[in-house]
Design an enzyme around this catalytic site. Structure first.
Site, mmCIF file in Angstrom:
data_model
loop_
_atom_site.group_PDB
_atom_site.id
_atom_site.type_symbol
_atom_site.label_atom_id
_atom_site.label_comp_id
_atom_site.label_asym_id
_atom_site.label_seq_id
_atom_site.Cartn_x
_atom_site.Cartn_y
_atom_site.Cartn_z
ATOM 1 N N HIS A 61 3.646 -17.111 9.582
ATOM 2 C CA HIS A 61 3.241 -16.680 8.238
ATOM 3 C C HIS A 61 4.172 -15.580 7.745
ATOM 4 C CE1 HIS A 61 -0.106 -16.331 5.165
ATOM 5 N NE2 HIS A 61 0.686 -15.305 4.869
ATOM 6 N N HIS A 63 6.713 -14.484 4.050
ATOM 7 C CA HIS A 63 7.068 -14.768 2.655
ATOM 8 C C HIS A 63 8.552 -14.466 2.478
ATOM 9 C CE1 HIS A 63 2.914 -15.269 0.985
ATOM 10 N NE2 HIS A 63 2.628 -14.603 2.110
ATOM 11 N N GLN A 156 0.605 -18.341 -5.688
ATOM 12 C CA GLN A 156 0.263 -16.919 -5.645
ATOM 13 C C GLN A 156 -0.738 -16.508 -6.718
ATOM 14 O OE1 GLN A 156 1.687 -13.764 -3.635
ATOM 15 N NE2 GLN A 156 -0.414 -13.722 -4.384
ATOM 16 N N HIS A 214 -4.163 -19.134 2.020
ATOM 17 C CA HIS A 214 -4.530 -17.721 2.009
ATOM 18 C C HIS A 214 -6.016 -17.671 1.672
ATOM 19 C CE1 HIS A 214 -0.266 -16.958 1.907
ATOM 20 N NE2 HIS A 214 -0.410 -15.657 1.734
ATOM 21 N N GLU A 217 -8.677 -13.332 1.632
ATOM 22 C CA GLU A 217 -7.896 -12.133 1.974
ATOM 23 C C GLU A 217 -8.366 -10.982 1.083
ATOM 24 O OE1 GLU A 217 -3.319 -10.503 2.531
ATOM 25 O OE2 GLU A 217 -3.674 -12.299 1.342
ATOM 26 N N ASP A 313 3.848 -11.598 8.118
ATOM 27 C CA ASP A 313 3.464 -11.732 6.715
ATOM 28 C C ASP A 313 4.578 -11.284 5.780
ATOM 29 O OD1 ASP A 313 2.090 -12.273 4.412
ATOM 30 O OD2 ASP A 313 0.410 -10.947 4.809
ATOM 31 N N TRP A 319 4.199 -5.889 -0.940
ATOM 32 C CA TRP A 319 2.937 -5.703 -0.227
ATOM 33 C C TRP A 319 3.100 -4.815 1.006
ATOM 34 C CZ3 TRP A 319 4.539 -10.247 -2.426
ATOM 35 C CH2 TRP A 319 3.725 -10.763 -3.433
#
Length: 423
Positions: A61, A63, A156, A214, A217, A313, A319
Site C-alpha cells: 500500500h 501512493h 480519492q 480504502h 479510514e 502508505d 498526508w
C-alpha cells in the site's frame, strides 16, 4: 560481485535453525540443502555469513503518484487526513506525466534499495485526464524485470461523489489498472458508500480484477462500510481477491459489534492492510485526552486467522512528511503500537511485510524460497525474525530471478570504546 548469483552458502532460512546453501539455475532455485558445518566461500558464491535469506519485502500500500510532494504548493499544517486530501487537490492540477514518472521512479528506487520487490500502488483516478494513471502504466512496463508493480484505480474524491467517477474507474481499468479501489467513508452519504462498494465488487467480478478499498479510514465508529465490503465479497465468492485497507474505524468500534463483525470477516476471507506509522499520525486528531491510536485491530485479526500485512502508505506527501522506504521501520512501529511484542508474535513478525503481502497481492505462485520458484530473495542482518527486527540493519543483498538488484556490505565499526567492568 557478479551480476548473477548462482550459489548462496551459510544462510539461515526463516523458522529453521541450521545453515543452508542454495543453488540457482536459469533464475530459479534448483537446490536447497542444509549444511552440517560452516563452508568457506569461493569466487562463485555469496557467503551469507549466518544471516537470514528471506523472501523479498512486499509494499502492499503506497501512493507513488503523490510521493515526494510534501509542501507543494502548501504544507498540511493540521496533520489531518482531510487537510491532506485538500492539499493534494491543490497539487493535482500541477501534475504532468514527467513529474509523476520522475517522483515515482525515485520512490521505487528507495523501496528497492530497502529490499522491496513487490509493490501495490494506489493511483488517484479522480482526474479527468488520468495523467498519473497513464504515467504509472508506462512505469510498470519499464520496471517489470526488476519490480512487480500492481496499480490500483483509486478514487480519492469518491466514485459516486465525483463527476463521472464510475466512467473514470472503468477507463482506468481499460488503460491497464490491475486493482479496483474505493473510498466509501468519503462519499457524500452512507447510501453512496454502500452503492459504491457493491458496484466495485460487481465490476471486479465482471473484469477479473482484484479489489483494494480504502475502507473506514476514519475515527468515526459509525463508519461501517467494512461489513458491506465483506458481505459483497462473500456473496461474490471472491474474498481472497479483496483487500480492506486501513479500517481504522475498527479501533473505535465497541467489542459487542466487533464480535459480530469478526464472524463475517472470517467467513468472507478478505485481506487487510494496515499502515501503522501513517495511521497513528493521522488518526485521533479530533481527540483531546485520552487519544486513540487509530490503528485497526491487527492483533485480533491475526488471531482470528485473517491475512494482515503492513504498508508504508506515503513517502513525503501531503498526508505524511516522513517515510524512507524502510519497511522494517514500519514493522517496528506497528508491533509496538498494536501490542504485539510477545515472543510468539515476534518469531514470525516478518510475515507482516513478506508472506502476508504476497498473499494479499495474489503472487504466491512465484513467491517464496522453494525449489522451482524464481530466485527472488533478500539477505537481512540477523539469523531470524527477532534478530532482524532487533538489529534494524540494512538489506545486504537483493536478488530477482538470480540477478543482483543491490548489494552492500554490513556496517563496519572503525573504533569503539572498550569498558573494563570489575565485579
Amino acid at each position: 560481485m557478479e551480476n548473477n548469483v548462482k550459489k548462496i552458502i551459510n544462510a539461515r532460512l526463516r523458522g529453521r535453525d541450521q545453515l543452508f546453501s542454495l543453488q540457482i539455475k536459469d533464475g530459479f532455485f534448483s537446490q536447497i540443502n542444509s549444511q552440517s558445518e560452516h563452508l568457506d566461500a569461493d569466487a562463485h558464491c555469496y557467503d551469507a555469513s549466518g544471516n537470514l535469506c528471506c523472501a523479498p519485502f512486499v509494499e502492499p500500500h503506497i501512493h507513488l503518484d503523490a510521493a515526494l510532494t510534501a509542501g507543494e504548493p502548501n504544507w498540511n499544517m493540521s496533520g489531518t487526513l482531510f487537510e491532506g486530501i485538500e492539499r493534494w487537490a491543490e497539487r493535482k492540477p500541477l501534475l504532468t506525466a514527467e513529474d509523476v514518472k520522475s517522483r515515482a521512479l525515485k520512490t521505487i528506487e528507495l523501496l528497492v534499495a530497502n529490499g522491496v520487490q513487490y509493490i501495490r500502488t494506489h493511483v488517484d483516478v479522480t482526474d479527468p485526464q488520468l495523467i498519473a494513471l497513464k504515467a504509472m502504466v508506462e512505469i510498470k512496463e519499464q520496471i517489470k524485470d526488476q519490480v512487480h508493480l500492481q496499480i490500483v484505480a483509486f478514487p480519492q474524491e469518491g466514485i459516486w461523489s465525483y463527476p463521472n467517477g464510475r466512467e473514470l474507474m472503468e477507463q482506468a481499468i481499460s488503460l491497464g489498472a490491475d486493482v479496483i479501489g474505493g473510498i466509501p467513508h468519503f462519499e457524500f452519504t452512507r447510501e453512496y458508500g454502500v452503492e459504491s462498494m457493491r458496484w466495485v465488487i460487481e465490476l471486479a467480478k465482471k473484469t477479473g480484477k482484484l479489489v483494494d478499498v480504502h475502507c473506514d479510514e476514519i475515527d468515526d465508529d459509525a463508519a461501517r462500510f467494512l461489513e458491506v465490503l465483506a458481505t459483497a465479497a462473500l456473496e461474490a465468492d471472491m474474498g481472497a481477491k479483496v483487500t480492506a485497507s486501513h479500517t481504522t474505524a475498527m479501533h473505535s468500534y465497541n467489542n459487542a459489534y466487533c464480535a459480530k463483525l469478526f464472524r463475517l470477516l472470517k467467513m468472507s476471507k478478505i485481506n487487510f492492510v494496515s499502515c501503522p506509522t501513517e495511521s497513528i499520525h493521522l488518526q485521533g486528531r479530533f481527540d483531546t485526552y485520552p487519544k486513540r491510536r487509530g490503528i485497526t485491530r491487527v492483533k485480533e485479526l491475526r488471531e482470528a486467522g485473517l491475512t494482515v500485512c503492513f504498508g508504508q502508505d506515503s513517502i513525503q506527501d501531503p498526508w505524511y512528511t516522513l517515510g524512507n522506504g524502510k519497511l522494517l521501520r514500519v514493522l517496528d512501529s506497528g508491533i509496538h503500537s498494536c501490542h504485539m511484542m510477545g515472543y510468539s508474535e515476534l518469531k514470525n513478525c516478518l510475515d507482516l511485510i513478506t508472506d502476508n503481502g504476497a498473499k494479499t497481492l495474489q503472487v504466491e505462485q512465484e513467491y517464496g524460497i522453494e525449489l522451482g520458484k524464481p530466485a527472488n530473495f533478500i539477505i537481512l542482518e540477523g539469523a531470524n525474525d527477532v534478530e532482524v527486527l532487533q538489529k534494524q540493519g540494512e538489506v545486504l543483498l537483493s536478488v530477482r530471478n538470480g540477478k543482483v538488484l543491490l548489494a552492500r556490505k554490513p556496517c563496519e565499526v572503525i573504533t569503539c570504546t572498550q569498558f573494563n567492568i570489575k565485579g
